[in-house]
Every structure is written in structure tokens, then in C-alpha cells.
Design an enzyme around this catalytic site. Structure first.
Site, PDB file in Angstrom:
ATOM      1  N   THR A  14      -2.786  -4.170 -12.309  1.00  0.00           N
ATOM      2  CA  THR A  14      -2.245  -4.222 -13.515  1.00  0.00           C
ATOM      3  C   THR A  14      -2.882  -5.438 -14.426  1.00  0.00           C
ATOM      4  O   THR A  14      -3.257  -5.213 -15.673  1.00  0.00           O
ATOM      5  CB  THR A  14      -0.598  -4.386 -13.531  1.00  0.00           C
ATOM      6  N   THR A  91      -0.068  -6.132  -7.841  1.00  0.00           N
ATOM      7  CA  THR A  91       1.067  -6.687  -7.531  1.00  0.00           C
ATOM      8  C   THR A  91       1.695  -5.837  -6.106  1.00  0.00           C
ATOM      9  O   THR A  91       2.513  -6.067  -5.512  1.00  0.00           O
ATOM     10  CB  THR A  91       2.104  -7.030  -8.147  1.00  0.00           C
ATOM     11  N   ASP A  92       1.303  -4.431  -6.243  1.00  0.00           N
ATOM     12  CA  ASP A  92       2.064  -3.834  -5.326  1.00  0.00           C
ATOM     13  C   ASP A  92       2.011  -3.773  -3.795  1.00  0.00           C
ATOM     14  O   ASP A  92       2.777  -3.646  -3.037  1.00  0.00           O
ATOM     15  CB  ASP A  92       1.619  -1.977  -5.512  1.00  0.00           C
TER      16      ASP A  92
END
Ligand code: ASP
Length: 330
Positions: A14, A91-92
């Protein structure tokens, strides 16, 4: 000449996303240079940046090959004299990639993994602040010997403890069992206490088969799917209930699996240890450990899976795997 040198590796996520005109959704598109250009404050730091545009992927699509290549590139950067490194990514998967890098990094140079919860098209995008904090952390003497850490929202988390704990909040990253290692303010790292010892398994991969399954115990499961998964695995992590409990229907399946492959008993709560000597019913932690399952200790199931993957890929023998978990998962 700057006092410190920090290597930057951008992997996508992101933090590096912009709107794709074809779909209207955001996709990884920005380069490492683009990310740094959005943070003019970096020019005020006494840090030279060596920039590597490494991947442009969503966090979910990073794989073991990408992470092995990154670990090698980090080692090369440190051999070339970098004092620390920053990895920007989705960030996942940060809670997994950071721990994998931590296991594979034998040096004292900090490896700081960061990302963003709000993409650059949104008001209050957090990427630039996180990049700035990550560079400060990578150059910080306070983090020498810390291994891999995750820095988001001006908090510093040990790779071993960190979890993504909210799907959208800019304060998504927590260390449920241990709390953050420290915080950043006024351009400096402030630790809450001494750094904990860490365990490193940095041998090269031998190419040994290392497909590690992760299976979660749930109410009323009869064990049929578990048996099918175990047959397809080189190693298995069980995310058990509570302190390490499974339905009685799992016991025979796990007993057979543990005679063929390493099976790690971890807890699905992700906060607190699997016990070893309290409960005595079929499917309890005592029962399963007596059948040869390996105690996952304080490691959450995702991190236990990565440790087992690394050990299998390095061709470690069963007794070495058990000993490694006893050391790394305490
Ligand atoms: N889906 C995104 C990713 O992991 C989420 C993020 O980066 O925050 O690539």
C-alpha cells in the site's frame, strides 16, 4: 560525507500504491525513489541512502524466493558497509516477512521493516512518516543487535512478537505478549528496556522439501481435512485451542503425522504460551507432546510455520528441529 549508511529495499504494498486507471483500484506502482522523494525531511538526516527498487508486489504475493533473495541482498549490503537497512512492503505480510528476515540475519545491523495503512492517494497517508521513522531506526545505535524490527506509527516492535492487529487502523501493529520495544520521538529511538536475546538460523537453504501446512483447530472438526493436509506436507503447524488443545478426533491423525514429519503444537490465540504439563485428557498438550509433537512455546502459529520452514529448508534433522524450537520459542 554522511556518518551512517542505510540501504533501502522497496517491495511494493500500500505504501507504494497509486490508482490504476484500468480498474480504479490502487496497485503497487511507485519506485523506491518515489517513496523517498515524498519525504524531504530525510535530507536533514546525517544518513546516506543506498536505494534498491526490489519488487512491486502486494504483500500477499511475496513468496519464499523473494524473501531469500532479499536476505541475500541485505547480507550483501551489510558486507558493503551499510549500518542498517529499511524494507518497505505491504503490511499484510509484515509480521511474517520480518520474522523470516530476523531468523536469517546474523549481524548486528538493524533491519527495519515498514509499510503504510493508508495509500498515498488518501488524506493522512502514513507512508512518508513511517519511511522517515524507519530510516532513523535503521541508523540508530540503540537498535544494534535487535535483528529485524517493525516500525509503524512511531513504534518499534520486535519481529518475533509483532502482529497486524487491525485491518485498517494506522495503529494496526502491536506486540500482544510483550508490548513495543520502544518508540520514536524527536527523531530518536527510545527503548523501553534492554533488547531480548534472539535466535538466528542463517545457514544457506539446501533445497530440501519444505512445504509446511498450518491447520487451525475449530469447534466440531472431525479431523478429515487435517488428515488430508498432513499427507501433503513436509512439516505441519497446528494452531490449537487455548494452551495447546485439539478435538479428540485429531489425536490419531496427529500421532501418525508426527511419526513421519515434524508437527509443531502452537496456540491459535497468538498471545501466551502453549503449556506442557497441566492437562491430561486425549488431545491435551500433555497428550500431544507425549506423542511427539514439538512444543511451539510462545511463538504464534504464523511464526512457528516460518521457523519450521527455515529449519526444513536447511535440511535440519528431527532432533535439531526440536532443539531449535526449544531455544527460539521460549
Ligand atoms: N494489501 C496491502 C499489501 O499488503 C496492504 C498494505 O500494504 O497495507 O500489499
Amino acid at each position: 560525507m554522511a556518518t551512517k549508511t542505510v540501504a533501502i529495499f522497496s517491495l511494493g504494498g500500500t505504501i507504494a500504491m497509486t490508482t490504476d486507471p484500468a480498474t480504479g483500484g490502487v496497485v503497487p506502482a511507485l519506485s523506491a525513489h518515489d517513496l523517498l522523494a515524498a519525504v524531504p525531511a530525510l535530507q536533514g538526516l546525517d544518513v546516506e541512502l543506498r536505494v534498491h527498487d526490489f519488487r512491486r508486489l502486494p504483500g500477499a504475493s511475496l513468496g519464499f524466493d523473494d524473501l531469500r533473495a532479499l536476505a541475500d541482498a541485505l547480507a550483501e549490503a551489510f558486507r558493503a558497509g551499510c549500518d542498517g537497512a529499511v524494507v518497505t512492503q505491504g503490511t499484510d505480510t509484515i509480521e511474517e516477512t520480518a520474522y523470516l528476515l530476523d531468523l536469517l540475519h546474523p549481524g548486528d545491523q538493524p533491519v527495519v521493516v515498514t509499510g503504510a495503512m493508508r495509500n498515498p492517494t488518501l488524506p493522512g497517508a502514513d507512508g512518508p512518516a513511517n519511511v522517515f521513522a524507519a530510516v532513523v531506526a535503521a541508523a540508530a545505535p540503540e537498535l544494534s543487535g535487535a535483528g529485524a524490527v517493525v516500525v509503524l506509527g512511531d513504534e518499534v516492535h520486535a519481529a518475533r512478537h509483532v502482529r497486524k492487529s487491525h485491518s485498517t487502523s494506522p495503529a494496526a501493529f502491536t506486540s500482544p505478549a510483550a508490548g513495543p520495544l520502544g518508540r520514536l520521538y524527536e527523531g530518536r529511538v527510545h527503548l523501553h528496556g534492554p533488547l531480548a536475546a534472539r535466535t538466528v538460523f542463517a545457514d544457506p537453504s539446501t533445497g530440501a522439501p519444505a512445504r509446511v501446512g498450518l491447520y487451525t483447530a475449530t469447534l466440531g472438526d472431525d479431523g478429515t481435512l487435517l488428515a488430508a493436509m498432513a499427507d501433503a506436507c513436509d512439516g505441519l503447524v497446528l494452531a490449537a485451542f487455548g494452551v495447546g488443545h485439539v478435538p479428540e478426533s485429531f489425536v490419531g491423525v496427529l500421532d501418525r503425522a508426527a511419526s513421519r514429519i515434524p508437527v509443531v503444537l502452537a496456540g491459535r490465540i497468538g498471545n501466551g504460551p502453549v503449556l506442557e504439563r497441566t492437562y491430561g485428557f486425549p488431545g491435551s498438550e500433555r497428550d500431544l507432546l507425549a506423542r511427539g509433537l514439538i512444543r511451539g512455546g510462545h511463538l504464534d502459529p504464523y511464526k512457528a510455520r516460518l521457523l519450521l520452514h527455515v529449519l526444513l529448508a536447511q535440511g535440519r534433522k528431527p532432533d535439531e528441529i526440536t532443539a531449535a524450537f526449544a531455544t527460539a520459542a521460549h
